[in-house]
Motif scaffolding. Structure first.
Motif, mmCIF file in Angstrom:
data_model
loop_
_atom_site.group_PDB
_atom_site.id
_atom_site.type_symbol
_atom_site.label_atom_id
_atom_site.label_comp_id
_atom_site.label_asym_id
_atom_site.label_seq_id
_atom_site.Cartn_x
_atom_site.Cartn_y
_atom_site.Cartn_z
ATOM 1 N N MET A 154 26.712 1.830 -5.144
ATOM 2 C CA MET A 154 26.666 2.106 -3.711
ATOM 3 C C MET A 154 27.601 3.255 -3.353
ATOM 4 O O MET A 154 27.286 4.077 -2.477
ATOM 5 N N ASP A 155 28.727 3.351 -4.041
ATOM 6 C CA ASP A 155 29.661 4.452 -3.761
ATOM 7 C C ASP A 155 29.011 5.806 -4.051
ATOM 8 O O ASP A 155 29.258 6.783 -3.333
ATOM 9 N N GLU A 156 28.206 5.869 -5.092
ATOM 10 C CA GLU A 156 27.509 7.119 -5.391
ATOM 11 C C GLU A 156 26.508 7.452 -4.291
ATOM 12 O O GLU A 156 26.366 8.620 -3.887
ATOM 13 N N GLU A 189 21.721 4.066 4.654
ATOM 14 C CA GLU A 189 21.163 2.841 5.238
ATOM 15 C C GLU A 189 19.713 2.654 4.840
ATOM 16 O O GLU A 189 19.298 1.567 4.411
ATOM 17 N N ILE A 190 18.935 3.724 4.963
ATOM 18 C CA ILE A 190 17.505 3.619 4.671
ATOM 19 C C ILE A 190 17.257 3.463 3.169
ATOM 20 O O ILE A 190 16.542 2.563 2.722
ATOM 21 N N CYS A 191 17.864 4.344 2.367
ATOM 22 C CA CYS A 191 17.566 4.362 0.931
ATOM 23 C C CYS A 191 18.114 3.139 0.213
ATOM 24 O O CYS A 191 17.496 2.643 -0.737
ATOM 25 N N SER A 192 19.271 2.636 0.634
ATOM 26 C CA SER A 192 19.821 1.448 -0.028
ATOM 27 C C SER A 192 18.953 0.231 0.243
ATOM 28 O O SER A 192 18.788 -0.630 -0.627
ATOM 29 N N ARG A 204 22.964 -2.456 -3.684
ATOM 30 C CA ARG A 204 23.951 -3.356 -3.093
ATOM 31 C C ARG A 204 25.363 -2.931 -3.478
ATOM 32 O O ARG A 204 25.572 -2.338 -4.540
ATOM 33 N N PRO A 205 26.352 -3.251 -2.629
ATOM 34 C CA PRO A 205 27.742 -2.858 -2.927
ATOM 35 C C PRO A 205 28.246 -3.370 -4.266
ATOM 36 O O PRO A 205 28.992 -2.675 -4.971
ATOM 37 N N LEU A 216 16.957 1.016 -9.352
ATOM 38 C CA LEU A 216 16.212 1.322 -8.132
ATOM 39 C C LEU A 216 14.851 0.646 -8.185
ATOM 40 O O LEU A 216 14.044 0.926 -9.065
ATOM 41 N N CYS A 217 14.624 -0.265 -7.225
ATOM 42 C CA CYS A 217 13.366 -0.995 -7.119
ATOM 43 C C CYS A 217 12.931 -0.965 -5.656
ATOM 44 O O CYS A 217 13.740 -1.232 -4.766
#
Length: 729
Positions: free
Chosen positions: A371-373, A384-387, A393-394, A414-415
């Motif tokens: 998530m940091d990346e 917000e959208i892409c995560s 998740r963090p 990534l799924c």
């Protein structure tokens, strides 16, 4: 008999002498690896030592783990060098040796995989085997039997009980020989193939896969989950066969069969097994929901997935399947997979460095994210959208139960977890805005990955069989999707094989090209898969040079691999000195069965060339596996098209002329699923001189008229182009 302990020999590591990237990667090991060669096999007999045969491939993650834990360990190397003849083999160069010892391992342990490690006598009879064994110092070795204990025990047993070990090895080989011959027609007292197998087998095959189907996530097993392209292709096409097939299976069942394949392909396309930023699919998923891949990318998987997604698009016209077909085609026709010679390279590794300065490779490093990346690369709204879209998740989204080495802590695969409309509704944004943010986010993440992360290692071998699979998929996709670049890539791959892997004086193939053609001759699957690809390429281009090459190779395959007594194709040539069992490949596995593809080729060539001898061999090939197909129809999906062809025949359609009606007919052909038909074209503007000379049914056709000739079993009728409208559905 003299004990192995009394025979002393000094060995040096020979891996640098190999052209295989996989074998060469072990050149720095203290283990004194030998190459599989007549000299090495003679050395085993001279020293009376067990051979330790370790088989793997360049992209194999657990092969790398065992190399690091064990083969680079001084104590393990000492044990191997003093008591055994250690041999390293690339399974992609020698699938015959791999198959022989994998059959042994599966028969004795019920499992298999890579690395495949087996101890064999100097006469090559297997005595003990396994896959990954933990190395010294690893947590898994402390919890159970490690590789060091196995080596000590085997050295002791060979020294003290050599006679019993040899006797067991001979018994095992005899049992494997008997198993390989089960179901053969000769065993039942039949000397000729039966006319045809019953179409009820297709219904039984459907029932088998329905019973294994995961209705939530798709696929046909629990974890690990494999794509099984041959089986899904059969399910997709079940409703496109002749009416008598649909009547036997049932219209509703045909619809359900297609639905099972469609759901599976949808879940795969959205899962972590798909490279969501770049192109192509990974080998398989270690989770049942397709979320966590085993990150290696293999040509033979992607080469089979291309026509599978194409079929799914032809059947459903779903945009996602069209996108998937283009995605896989682009993966195979761009760097690094596309060779400068025009052929297509073998694979990309599962492991890589996280950064250019790292010293240790980890699995999936090129593909996973924190998530940091995301926060460092994307805007706040894009995060917000892409995560949400990719389930980032963090604390990471990878279940620790599937992270055996602890390398994926805090990481995310990534799924796709959201549909665009649902994500737009949840965030209060417009669908176009959400779609644009995902596209922008993908480009930013991809650019960061390409700039900052070393790409996984490439195995740049050109494998004839796998290129054959790719040629067929690219040819069909290029024709159906009106993308000439795919057809051009297929033609260049054929030219590469003709120039570098084909001997025109003997009409024989080589298995592998890397830094020159390899020494290993082509196997039956090299011929079968390439012939299939050439037929697809002919039907995409109507350049009969490709059909002529297919005919030449078909005759060569029959000459080298056909069993004249009991029929069907052996996997290996006759009189091969380092193979104990000359088996016939009938069941579909990660690759389609050689005999299934060969039967299809023979039926198609018989139709295109009006060659009854090919049709006879096709029927004999399918009938040779009658007992096994009857017992396990679900495992022989690649044979089902042959079962239908033997029962219902194959219609050969020849199109003549070049007017609008002809062009419309050809477009209809390209945009349809057409099992049970072949298509040829003759005329003034077509390269059909060879074909008209080879097929006497075509020699009198007038290329100046628009017409269609439909032939079956040597009987033909001429129709107007309009009379065959609606034939392809």
């Amino acid at each position: 008999m003299t004990s192995s302990a009394s025979r002393v020999v000094s060995l040096t590591n020979r891996c640098a002498d190999s052209k295989s990237p996989y074998v060469r990667s072990h050149a720095s090991n203290p283990t004194a690896w030998q190459l599989w060669s007549p000299e090495t096999l003679a050395l085993a007999k001279q020293t009376n030592r067990l051979l330790f045969v370790s088989i793997g491939y360049s992209a194999c993650h657990w092969c790398h783990v065992m190399a690091h834990e064990s083969f680079a360990d001084p104590r393990i190397a000492q044990l191997l060098n003093e008591h055994f003849i250690p041999v390293k083999i690339d399974r992609e160069e020698r699938p015959d040796i791999d198959r022989q010892y994998m059959d042994f391992l599966q028969a004795t342990s019920g499992g298999g995989g890579w690395p495949l490690n087996v101890f064999v006598t100097p006469e090559l009879e297997p005595v003990f085997g396994g896959t990954y064994w933990p190395g010294p110092g690893s947590e898994r070795a402390r919890m159970g039997t490690g590789f060091e204990q196995i080596l000590v025990k085997l050295a002791e047993v060979w020294k003290e009980q050599e006679g019993r070990v040899r006797e067991n090895g001979k018994r095992i080989i005899e049992q494997l020989r008997e198993f390989a011959q089960e179901g053969n027609l000769r065993e039942k007292g039949q000397t000729e193939a039966t006319d045809e197998l019953d179409l009820d087998l297709l219904d039984e095959s459907y029932v088998y896969w329905k019973g294994r189907f995961d209705s939530i996530y798709g696929g046909f097993s629990a974890a690990p989950k494999f794509p099984t392209p041959t089986h899904m292709a059969h399910l997709l096409r079940l409703g496109s066969y002749a009416p008598e097939v649909r009547e036997v299976v049932g219209e509703e069942e045909c619809v359900q069969a297609r639905a099972m394949a469609v759901l599976t392909l949808e879940r795969m396309w959205k899962g972590g097994i798909k490279d969501q930023l770049g192109h192509g699919f990974a080998r398989y998923s270690v989770t049942k929901d397709w979320s966590l891949p085993h990150f290696e990318k293999m040509l033979y998987d992607n080469a089979q997935l291309l026509p599978l997604y194409l079929d799914a698009w032809l059947a459903t016209k779903a945009d996602s399947f069209l996108e998937a077909a283009h995605d896989v085609a682009k993966y195979m026709t761009t760097e690094p997979m596309l060779s400068s010679l025009g052929g297509i390279n073998a694979s990309e590794d599962a492991d890589s460095y996280s950064t250019p300065i790292d010293k240790h490779k980890t699995e999936g490093a090129y593909y996973v994210w924190t998530m940091d990346e995301f926060k460092a690369i994307l805007s706040e709204q894009e995060v917000e959208i892409c995560s949400k879209y990719w389930d980032v998740r963090p604390d990471g989204n990878i279940d620790p139960r599937f992270d055996a080495q602890g390398e994926l802590v805090g990481q995310n695969t990534l799924c796709v977890k959201y549909e665009i409309p649902d994500l737009a509704k949840e965030t209060g944004l417009g669908e176009d805005q959400v779609k644009r943010m995902i596209q922008d986010g993908r480009q930013k993440l991809l650019a960061h990955r390409e700039k900052n992360r070393p790409r996984p290692a490439l195995d740049d071998k050109i494998v004839t069989a796998w290129n054959g699979l790719a040629i067929g998929g690219l040819a069909r996709a290029g024709a159906a999707l009106s993308t000439p670049s795919y057809i051009s890539a297929a033609e260049k791959a054929v030219t590469c094989i003709q120039q570098h892997l084909f001997d025109s004086t003997t009409n024989t193939l080589r298995r592998v090209y890397r830094e020159g053609p390899g020494e290993t001759p082509g196997f039956a699957d090299d011929y079968a898969f390439l012939i299939s690809g050439l037929i697809d390429l002919y039907e995409a281009t109507f350049n009969d040079a490709w059909l002529s090459f297919a005919d030449t190779l078909q005759q060569a395959q029959l000459r080298q691999f056909w069993d004249a007594e009991k029929h069907a194709f052996f996997s290996t040539p006759a009189n091969q000195p380092d193979i104990l069992i000359r088996a016939k490949d009938g069941m579909d596995n990660a690759e389609p069965s050689t005999n299934g593809v060969s039967a299809s080729n023979l039926f198609r060539l018989a139709s295109l060339l009006n060659d009854d001898s090919y049709a006879t061999r096709a029927k004999q090939t399918v009938a040779t596996f009658e007992v096994e197909i009857g017992q396990h129809p679900g495992l022989f999906s690649g044979m089902m098209g042959g079962v239908v062809a033997a029962k219902c025949g194959v219609k050969g359609i020849t199109v003549v002329g070049d007017g609008p009606a002809v062009q419309a007919l050809l477009r209809a052909w390209k945009a349809s699923l057409t099992p049970g038909y072949t298509l040829s074209r003759v005329g003034d503007g077509e390269g059909s001189a060879w074909l008209r000379g080879r097929n006497e049914l075509l020699k009198d056709l007038d290329g100046r008229r628009e017409m269609v000739q439909v032939c079956e079993g040597g009987v033909c009728r001429l129709l107007g182009v309009q009379d065959v409208e609606g034939l392809f559905v």
